[in-house]
Design a protein around this motif. Structure first.
Motif, short mmCIF file in Angstrom:
data_model
loop_
_atom_site.label_atom_id
_atom_site.label_comp_id
_atom_site.label_asym_id
_atom_site.label_seq_id
_atom_site.Cartn_x
_atom_site.Cartn_y
_atom_site.Cartn_z
N GLU A 133 5.30 -58.99 29.07
CA GLU A 133 5.75 -57.97 30.03
C GLU A 133 6.52 -58.62 31.17
O GLU A 133 7.51 -58.07 31.65
CB GLU A 133 4.55 -57.18 30.56
CG GLU A 133 4.89 -56.13 31.58
CD GLU A 133 5.71 -54.96 31.04
OE1 GLU A 133 6.02 -54.05 31.83
OE2 GLU A 133 6.07 -54.93 29.85
N ARG A 134 6.11 -59.81 31.61
CA ARG A 134 6.86 -60.52 32.65
C ARG A 134 8.29 -60.79 32.17
O ARG A 134 9.25 -60.56 32.91
CB ARG A 134 6.20 -61.86 32.98
CG ARG A 134 5.05 -61.76 33.93
CD ARG A 134 4.55 -63.16 34.34
NE ARG A 134 3.22 -63.03 34.87
CZ ARG A 134 2.10 -63.34 34.23
NH1 ARG A 134 2.15 -63.87 33.02
NH2 ARG A 134 0.93 -63.17 34.79
N PHE A 135 8.42 -61.28 30.95
CA PHE A 135 9.76 -61.56 30.40
C PHE A 135 10.59 -60.29 30.31
O PHE A 135 11.78 -60.28 30.62
CB PHE A 135 9.66 -62.22 29.03
CG PHE A 135 9.17 -63.64 29.06
CD1 PHE A 135 9.73 -64.58 29.90
CD2 PHE A 135 8.13 -64.03 28.24
CE1 PHE A 135 9.28 -65.89 29.94
CE2 PHE A 135 7.66 -65.34 28.26
CZ PHE A 135 8.24 -66.27 29.11
N ARG A 136 9.96 -59.20 29.86
CA ARG A 136 10.67 -57.93 29.74
C ARG A 136 11.14 -57.44 31.10
O ARG A 136 12.29 -57.03 31.27
CB ARG A 136 9.77 -56.86 29.08
CG ARG A 136 10.52 -55.57 28.76
CD ARG A 136 9.55 -54.44 28.46
NE ARG A 136 8.84 -53.99 29.63
CZ ARG A 136 9.36 -53.21 30.59
NH1 ARG A 136 10.60 -52.81 30.54
NH2 ARG A 136 8.61 -52.84 31.62
N VAL A 137 10.26 -57.52 32.09
CA VAL A 137 10.59 -57.08 33.45
C VAL A 137 11.71 -57.94 34.03
O VAL A 137 12.66 -57.42 34.63
CB VAL A 137 9.33 -57.09 34.35
CG1 VAL A 137 9.68 -56.96 35.82
CG2 VAL A 137 8.38 -55.97 33.93
N GLU A 138 11.60 -59.26 33.85
CA GLU A 138 12.67 -60.14 34.35
C GLU A 138 14.01 -59.76 33.73
O GLU A 138 15.04 -59.72 34.42
CB GLU A 138 12.34 -61.60 34.02
CG GLU A 138 11.21 -62.17 34.84
CD GLU A 138 10.75 -63.53 34.33
OE1 GLU A 138 10.05 -64.21 35.09
OE2 GLU A 138 11.08 -63.90 33.19
N SER A 139 14.00 -59.47 32.43
CA SER A 139 15.23 -59.08 31.74
C SER A 139 15.80 -57.78 32.31
O SER A 139 17.00 -57.65 32.55
CB SER A 139 14.95 -58.94 30.25
OG SER A 139 16.09 -58.48 29.58
N ARG A 140 14.92 -56.81 32.52
CA ARG A 140 15.36 -55.51 33.08
C ARG A 140 15.91 -55.69 34.49
O ARG A 140 16.91 -55.06 34.87
CB ARG A 140 14.21 -54.50 33.11
CG ARG A 140 13.68 -54.11 31.75
CD ARG A 140 14.67 -53.32 30.90
NE ARG A 140 15.11 -52.14 31.62
CZ ARG A 140 16.36 -51.70 31.62
NH1 ARG A 140 17.29 -52.31 30.96
NH2 ARG A 140 16.69 -50.65 32.31
N LEU A 141 15.28 -56.55 35.28
CA LEU A 141 15.76 -56.80 36.65
C LEU A 141 17.13 -57.49 36.61
O LEU A 141 18.01 -57.17 37.41
CB LEU A 141 14.75 -57.64 37.43
CG LEU A 141 13.43 -56.93 37.77
CD1 LEU A 141 12.43 -57.91 38.37
CD2 LEU A 141 13.65 -55.75 38.68
#
Length: 101
Positions: free
Chosen positions: A86-94
């Motif tokens: 989820e951290r990786f996904r959020v970083e990507s979305r940001l």
């Protein structure tokens, strides 16, 4: 008499808007700083420091998500692989929103 009118008009003036979150530039700078510090932890580093840095990083990700309207599940997921994904996904979305993480 005119002085009372001015005072009355000043009272009717709307309050200045207060932002709901810190400036996104400040959040981004803090994210980069905490991310760098997490990357520098060695194998002998205190577990407390690692956990604290991880929690600080997650809190900053949550702030960035709130500022940019990105959905996340960081508060819901327990520590582990799912939360790291989820951290990786959020970083990507940001990053997609233009934030330099």
């Amino acid at each position: 008499m005119p002085f009372r009118l001015v005072k009355a008009l000043l009272r009717l003036r709307p309050s200045p808007l207060v932002p709901e979150h810190r400036p996104i530039e400040r959040i981004a700078a803090d994210l980069r700083r905490v991310r760098r510090s997490r990357a520098c932890f060695g194998p002998g580093e205190s577990a407390i420091k690692k956990i604290g840095a991880r929690q600080a990083y997650d809190a900053l990700l949550v702030q960035a998500c709130a500022a940019l309207g990105v959905e996340h599940r960081l508060r819901e997921l327990p520590e582990g692989v799912e939360r790291e994904v989820e951290r990786f996904r959020v970083e990507s979305r940001l990053r997609d929103q233009g934030l330099s993480v």
